[in-house]
Design a protein around this motif. Structure first.
Motif, short mmCIF file in Angstrom:
data_model
loop_
_atom_site.label_atom_id
_atom_site.label_comp_id
_atom_site.label_asym_id
_atom_site.label_seq_id
_atom_site.Cartn_x
_atom_site.Cartn_y
_atom_site.Cartn_z
N ARG A 148 -11.79 1.08 5.54
CA ARG A 148 -10.41 0.66 4.63
C ARG A 148 -9.44 1.72 4.94
O ARG A 148 -8.26 1.23 4.91
CB ARG A 148 -11.03 0.42 3.19
N ARG A 149 -9.83 2.79 4.73
CA ARG A 149 -9.06 4.01 4.55
C ARG A 149 -8.46 4.41 6.08
O ARG A 149 -6.98 4.19 6.23
CB ARG A 149 -9.45 5.36 4.25
N GLU A 150 -8.86 4.18 7.10
CA GLU A 150 -8.52 4.04 8.43
C GLU A 150 -7.50 3.04 8.49
O GLU A 150 -6.33 3.36 9.35
CB GLU A 150 -9.62 4.09 9.52
N LEU A 151 -7.74 1.65 8.35
CA LEU A 151 -6.71 0.79 8.26
C LEU A 151 -5.56 0.96 7.73
O LEU A 151 -4.27 0.81 7.92
CB LEU A 151 -7.42 -0.67 7.88
N GLU A 152 -5.38 1.55 6.44
CA GLU A 152 -4.42 2.13 5.63
C GLU A 152 -3.56 3.14 6.34
O GLU A 152 -2.39 2.90 6.47
CB GLU A 152 -4.77 2.57 4.18
N VAL A 153 -4.28 4.09 6.95
CA VAL A 153 -3.59 5.04 7.66
C VAL A 153 -2.98 4.58 8.83
O VAL A 153 -1.77 4.76 9.20
CB VAL A 153 -4.58 6.13 8.30
N LEU A 154 -3.53 3.58 9.55
CA LEU A 154 -3.13 2.92 10.70
C LEU A 154 -1.95 2.12 10.38
O LEU A 154 -0.89 1.98 11.28
CB LEU A 154 -4.01 2.11 11.48
N THR A 155 -1.97 1.28 9.45
CA THR A 155 -0.85 0.56 8.99
C THR A 155 0.39 1.28 8.67
O THR A 155 1.72 0.99 9.20
CB THR A 155 -0.98 -0.26 7.51
N LEU A 156 0.16 2.46 8.11
CA LEU A 156 1.47 3.03 7.69
C LEU A 156 2.19 3.82 9.00
O LEU A 156 3.38 3.95 9.14
CB LEU A 156 1.15 4.39 6.81
N THR A 157 1.20 4.30 9.90
CA THR A 157 1.55 4.65 11.13
C THR A 157 2.36 3.62 11.98
O THR A 157 3.29 4.13 12.57
CB THR A 157 0.19 5.30 12.09
N GLY A 189 -10.57 3.70 21.34
CA GLY A 189 -10.74 4.30 22.80
C GLY A 189 -9.23 4.43 23.26
O GLY A 189 -8.79 4.23 24.55
N VAL A 190 -8.53 4.97 22.66
CA VAL A 190 -7.09 5.29 23.01
C VAL A 190 -6.92 7.07 22.57
O VAL A 190 -7.76 7.66 22.08
CB VAL A 190 -6.03 4.53 22.02
N THR A 191 -5.85 7.34 22.91
CA THR A 191 -5.59 8.95 23.13
C THR A 191 -4.45 9.23 22.02
O THR A 191 -4.14 10.58 21.50
CB THR A 191 -5.21 9.60 24.51
N VAL A 197 -1.85 1.85 17.85
CA VAL A 197 -1.19 0.72 17.03
C VAL A 197 -0.97 -0.55 18.09
O VAL A 197 -1.26 -1.59 17.59
CB VAL A 197 0.60 1.28 16.77
N ALA A 198 -0.52 -0.35 19.46
CA ALA A 198 -0.57 -1.41 20.04
C ALA A 198 -1.99 -2.06 20.25
O ALA A 198 -2.06 -3.52 20.42
CB ALA A 198 -0.18 -0.96 21.83
N VAL A 199 -3.12 -1.26 20.46
CA VAL A 199 -4.54 -1.85 20.48
C VAL A 199 -4.64 -2.72 19.29
O VAL A 199 -5.49 -3.79 19.42
CB VAL A 199 -5.46 -0.78 20.85
N ALA A 200 -4.40 -2.03 18.05
CA ALA A 200 -4.89 -2.77 16.80
C ALA A 200 -4.16 -4.09 16.54
O ALA A 200 -4.56 -5.07 16.21
CB ALA A 200 -4.31 -1.67 15.77
N TYR A 201 -2.71 -3.91 17.24
CA TYR A 201 -2.11 -5.42 16.91
C TYR A 201 -2.78 -6.26 18.09
O TYR A 201 -2.99 -7.60 17.68
CB TYR A 201 -0.76 -5.21 17.55
#
Length: 212
Positions: A148-157, A189-191, A197-201
Motif C-alpha cells: 500500500r505504501r509503495e503504491l502511495e509513493v508511486l502515485t505521487l511520483t 524490473g526497472v531502473t 511509472v510507465a510500467v505501472a500504468y
C-alpha cells in the motif's frame, strides 16, 4: 564478560528507566546515553559500546541513519532497536541500515534481556509485529506485488512529486521514500522513476493515464 551498553532515546525518563534496569543486571554496564542520533555517534566514539539500544524517531538525526553511520564506523557494534513503532516506514529502514534486532517498548524485562543476549551473539531478534511485516514484504517481493505504501509513493511520483514532496505528503523521511522507490524498481524490473511509472500504468497499477 561484561556487555557495554549505550542507551539512545530522546526521552530522558526512558533512558533513566533503562539505566535503572541494567544497574541491577549481572553482566551489563551502561557506558553512555544519548538523546538523538548525532549524540549517539559521538558518545559511541568515546565509549566503544558492545551494544546500542536505539530508539528510531528522534530529533536532529533519526535512528535508522544513526545505525547506518555507526555500522559503517564500527562494524562490530550490535544495534538493538527499542521503539514504539512497528510500521514499514520504521522497521524496514532500520533493518536495512544494519540493526541486529528490533524490539518494541512494551517488551517485558525478561524479553529485553533475552533479546540482548541474542544480540550480543549476533543473532537476529524481531518483535512479532516486525517479523510479520518482514515476512509479508518477502512474500510481496516474491510475487511482485506492491505494498500500500509503495503504491502511495508511486502515485505521487507519477504526479511529478519530488522525493522531498512525497516525504512531506506521507509524513515519512526522504530516506524512506528512496527505500520505497528502490523496492518498487526491483519489483517492477526497472531502473528509474520514469520507467517505474510507465510500467505501472501498463500493468494497471496506476489509473488515469500518464497525461493526467
Amino acid at each position: 564478560m561484561t556487555v557495554r551498553l549505550l542507551i539512545v532515546d530522546d526521552h530522558a525518563i526512558v533512558r533513566d528507566g533503562l539505566r535503572g534496569l541494567f544497574t541491577g543486571a549481572d553482566g551489563y554496564l551502561v557506558v553512555g546515553e544519548a538523546g538523538d542520533g548525532e549524540e549517539a555517534i559521538a558518545v559511541a566514539r568515546r565509549t566503544r559500546p558492545d551494544v546500542v539500544l536505539m530508539d528510531l524517531r528522534m530529533p536532529r538525526l533519526g535512528g535508522a541513519e544513526a545505525i547506518r553511520r555507526l555500522r559503517r564506523e564500527a562494524p562490530d557494534i550490535r544495534v538493538l532497536v527499542l521503539t514504539t513503532y512497528d510500521t514499514d516506514e520504521d522497521v524496514l529502514p532500520a533493518i536495512e541500515a544494519g540493526a541486529t534486532g528490533y524490539l518494541l517498548k512494551d517488551a517485558s524485562r525478561p524479553e529485553l534481556l533475552r533479546a540482548l543476549e541474542a544480540t550480543v551473539r549476533g543473532r537476529a531478534v524481531l518483535a512479532p509485529a516486525a517479523a510479520e511485516l518482514l515476512m509479508s514484504r518477502v512474500r510481496a517481493a516474491a510475487d511482485g506485488a506492491l505494498s500500500r505504501r509503495e503504491l502511495e509513493v508511486l502515485t505521487l511520483t507519477a504526479r511529478g512529486a519530488t522525493n522531498r514532496e512525497t516525504a512531506a505528503e506521507l509524513f515519512i523521511t526522504v530516506a524512506t521514500v528512496k527505500t520505497h522507490l528502490q523496492h518498487i524498481y526491483a519489483k517492477l524490473g526497472v531502473t528509474d522513476r520514469t520507467e517505474a511509472v510507465a510500467v505501472a500504468y501498463e500493468r494497471g497499477l496506476l489509473r488515469g493515464g500518464q497525461d493526467r
